[in-house]
Scaffold this active site. Structure first.
Site, PDB file in Angstrom:
ATOM      1  N   ARG A   1     -22.539  35.936  20.621  1.00  0.00           N
ATOM      2  CA  ARG A   1     -23.707  36.604  21.365  1.00  0.00           C
ATOM      3  C   ARG A   1     -24.693  36.727  20.477  1.00  0.00           C
ATOM      4  NH1 ARG A   1     -18.712  39.269  21.654  1.00  0.00           N
ATOM      5  NH2 ARG A   1     -19.622  41.002  20.263  1.00  0.00           N
TER       6      ARG A   1
ATOM      7  N   LEU B   1     -14.438  38.238  20.460  1.00  0.00           N
ATOM      8  CA  LEU B   1     -14.559  36.760  19.759  1.00  0.00           C
ATOM      9  C   LEU B   1     -15.341  35.735  20.510  1.00  0.00           C
ATOM     10  CD1 LEU B   1     -10.829  36.348  18.335  1.00  0.00           C
ATOM     11  CD2 LEU B   1     -12.819  37.380  17.293  1.00  0.00           C
TER      12      LEU B   1
ATOM     13  N   ALA C   1     -11.455  47.577   5.785  1.00  0.00           N
ATOM     14  CA  ALA C   1     -11.451  48.660   6.651  1.00  0.00           C
ATOM     15  C   ALA C   1     -10.995  49.922   5.894  1.00  0.00           C
ATOM     16  CB  ALA C   1     -10.356  48.497   7.763  1.00  0.00           C
TER      17      ALA C   1
ATOM     18  N   ASP D   1      -8.197  45.858  16.227  1.00  0.00           N
ATOM     19  CA  ASP D   1      -9.893  45.631  16.413  1.00  0.00           C
ATOM     20  C   ASP D   1      -9.971  45.482  18.174  1.00  0.00           C
ATOM     21  OD1 ASP D   1      -9.991  46.487  13.764  1.00  0.00           O
ATOM     22  OD2 ASP D   1     -10.578  44.573  13.187  1.00  0.00           O
TER      23      ASP D   1
ATOM     24  N   TRP E   1     -18.524  50.182  10.997  1.00  0.00           N
ATOM     25  CA  TRP E   1     -18.930  48.782  10.621  1.00  0.00           C
ATOM     26  C   TRP E   1     -18.931  48.488   9.197  1.00  0.00           C
ATOM     27  CZ3 TRP E   1     -18.613  45.380  14.256  1.00  0.00           C
ATOM     28  CH2 TRP E   1     -18.664  45.874  15.566  1.00  0.00           C
TER      29      TRP E   1
ATOM     30  N   GLU F   1     -30.848   7.904  16.893  1.00  0.00           N
ATOM     31  CA  GLU F   1     -31.439   6.592  16.943  1.00  0.00           C
ATOM     32  C   GLU F   1     -32.294   6.202  17.960  1.00  0.00           C
ATOM     33  OE1 GLU F   1     -27.725   5.970  14.183  1.00  0.00           O
ATOM     34  OE2 GLU F   1     -28.422   7.128  15.904  1.00  0.00           O
TER      35      GLU F   1
ATOM     36  N   ALA G   1      -8.565  53.508   5.455  1.00  0.00           N
ATOM     37  CA  ALA G   1      -7.159  53.631   5.332  1.00  0.00           C
ATOM     38  C   ALA G   1      -6.502  53.595   6.658  1.00  0.00           C
ATOM     39  CB  ALA G   1      -6.490  54.843   4.660  1.00  0.00           C
TER      40      ALA G   1
ATOM     41  N   ARG H   1     -21.125  31.731  14.894  1.00  0.00           N
ATOM     42  CA  ARG H   1     -20.244  31.279  15.982  1.00  0.00           C
ATOM     43  C   ARG H   1     -20.726  30.319  16.793  1.00  0.00           C
ATOM     44  NH1 ARG H   1     -17.458  37.128  17.730  1.00  0.00           N
ATOM     45  NH2 ARG H   1     -16.434  37.527  15.901  1.00  0.00           N
TER      46      ARG H   1
ATOM     47  N   THR I   1      -5.397  41.633  13.909  1.00  0.00           N
ATOM     48  CA  THR I   1      -6.854  41.727  14.358  1.00  0.00           C
ATOM     49  C   THR I   1      -7.125  42.102  15.793  1.00  0.00           C
ATOM     50  OG1 THR I   1      -7.653  40.377  12.231  1.00  0.00           O
ATOM     51  CG2 THR I   1      -8.962  40.562  14.415  1.00  0.00           C
TER      52      THR I   1
END
Length: 366
Positions: free
Chosen positions: A201, A198, A156, A194, A164, A46, A158, A178, A190
């Site tokens: 980017r 986090l 993912a 992996d 990816w 405002e 086995a 993000r 994770t």
């Protein structure tokens, strides 16, 4: 009002812990001022619009996506600024759910002789500020679950290899997402499997505003050399009192904050974690996995919104991890359904977005 909503939508991710608001001032059928809420401690929408309109605001109509605030916060009351500028009419989309407001902005404007109307564009305004609404109404962060899975529901192979599942367009969309949330959460598995950074980017570059990184680690598995403990963002490790002290010390030495929470079946109490995050002004929390932590959030009725990316591939391995684990549904009648579903293409992937519908008997406030 449509233009005010566009301004608010464009500012998403920049105003937290304030709501995201757009305002437009119209005089004699012409827009003479407009604006969106600026990053804290900047002015509200405002005030931005009034400054642009100047003297042309007198006798004009203001369209704003949220009830103007009547109280002193990080900035002076917007209702007072509107009255002082001589605005003749205010049309706002939704009432402010903050207990400090409680219709006070509406009343103050009317008592000053300003014509006030509410409700135009309310549904969209509420969607834009869904995280702010939950934070103010329930004292919990708004939880957005996200996963990318194959057509047969695997995240993912086995072996654990997940790079990816989704395509480059999805990954770019994820980094954009993000930038619009306050915190991002994963489980310790994770981190171990992996080793993600986090961070946000978009375009391959660190965003100026980074979400808080949260790792739920009940057993002290996060290694001190994990990438989540480095980079341009802060990190919070949520654990239990029983976690080894030497492990805590090693993580604190990297600059991470290590915080203990009550137990819920030998794991971190996720509701207690959400309350702690809400107290830290985390309005929106993105839960990115893996399947165990996502299952825990779903089992407890804590997910408010879901982004499910479906990649056109079949993994098929019996031991490949599923997108969502946990207790889940014993019967199909108990399966969670989504409402308000949208589907869009991200390159070759499909993005399905919706809101889980929980049984009415479930208590999501505890």
């Amino acid at each position: 009002m449509r233009r005010a909503l566009e301004l608010a939508r464009a500012a998403l991710g920049t105003t937290s812990p304030n709501p995201t608001v757009g305002a437009v001032i119209v005089r004699d059928g012409e827009i003479v001022g407009e604006g969106a809420t600026q990053p804290p401690p900047g002015p509200h929408a405002e005030v931005v619009a009034l400054k642009q309109a100047g003297k042309r605001a007198r006798g004009a109509t203001m369209y704003v996506t949220l009830e103007p605030c009547p109280h002193q916060g990080r900035t002076p009351p917007c209702a007072d600024a509107i009255i002082e500028a001589g605005i003749a009419e205010v049309r706002y989309a939704m009432a402010d759910p903050d207990p400090l407001v409680d219709g006070g902005g509406h009343r103050k404007l009317e008592e000053a002789g300003v014509r006030v109307h509410a409700g135009e564009g309310e549904a969209e305004a509420r969607r834009i500020n869904e995280a702010f609404i939950k934070h103010r109404a329930r004292g919990l962060s708004f939880v957005i679950a996200k996963f990318a899975a194959s057509l047969d529901g695997r995240i993912a192979a086995a072996s654990g290899d997940s790079r990816w599942v989704s395509g480059p367009e999805t990954r770019e969309w994820s980094h954009g997402l993000r930038t619009r949330i306050d915190a991002i959460l994963v489980g310790s598995s994770t981190i171990v499997v992996d080793d993600p950074l986090l961070t946000a980017r978009p375009g391959g570059r660190d965003a100026e505003r980074q979400p808080l990184r949260v790792v739920v680690d009940s057993r002290g598995r996060t290694p001190p050399m994990a990438r989540v403990l480095s980079g341009p963002a802060r990190t919070l490790i949520a654990t239990l009192e029983s976690a080894p002290e030497h492990w805590r010390a090693a993580l604190r030495a990297t600059g991470a904050e290590v915080l203990s929470f009550p137990e819920d079946g030998e794991h971190v109490d996720l509701t207690a974690l959400l309350r702690e995050l809400a107290e830290r002004d985390v309005l929106s929390l993105l839960v990115e996995g893996g399947g165990v932590i996502l299952g825990a959030f779903f089992d407890r009725g804590l997910v408010d919104k879901l982004h499910a990316v479906i990649a056109p591939m079949i993994i098929g391995a019996e031991d490949a991890p599923p997108a969502v684990a946990g207790r889940g549904a014993y019967r199909m009648a108990d399966a969670l359904r989504l409402r308000d579903i949208t589907v869009e293409r991200l390159g070759e992937d499909l993005l399905v977005t919706g809101y889980p519908t929980y049984p009415e008997s479930s208590d999501r406030s505890t």
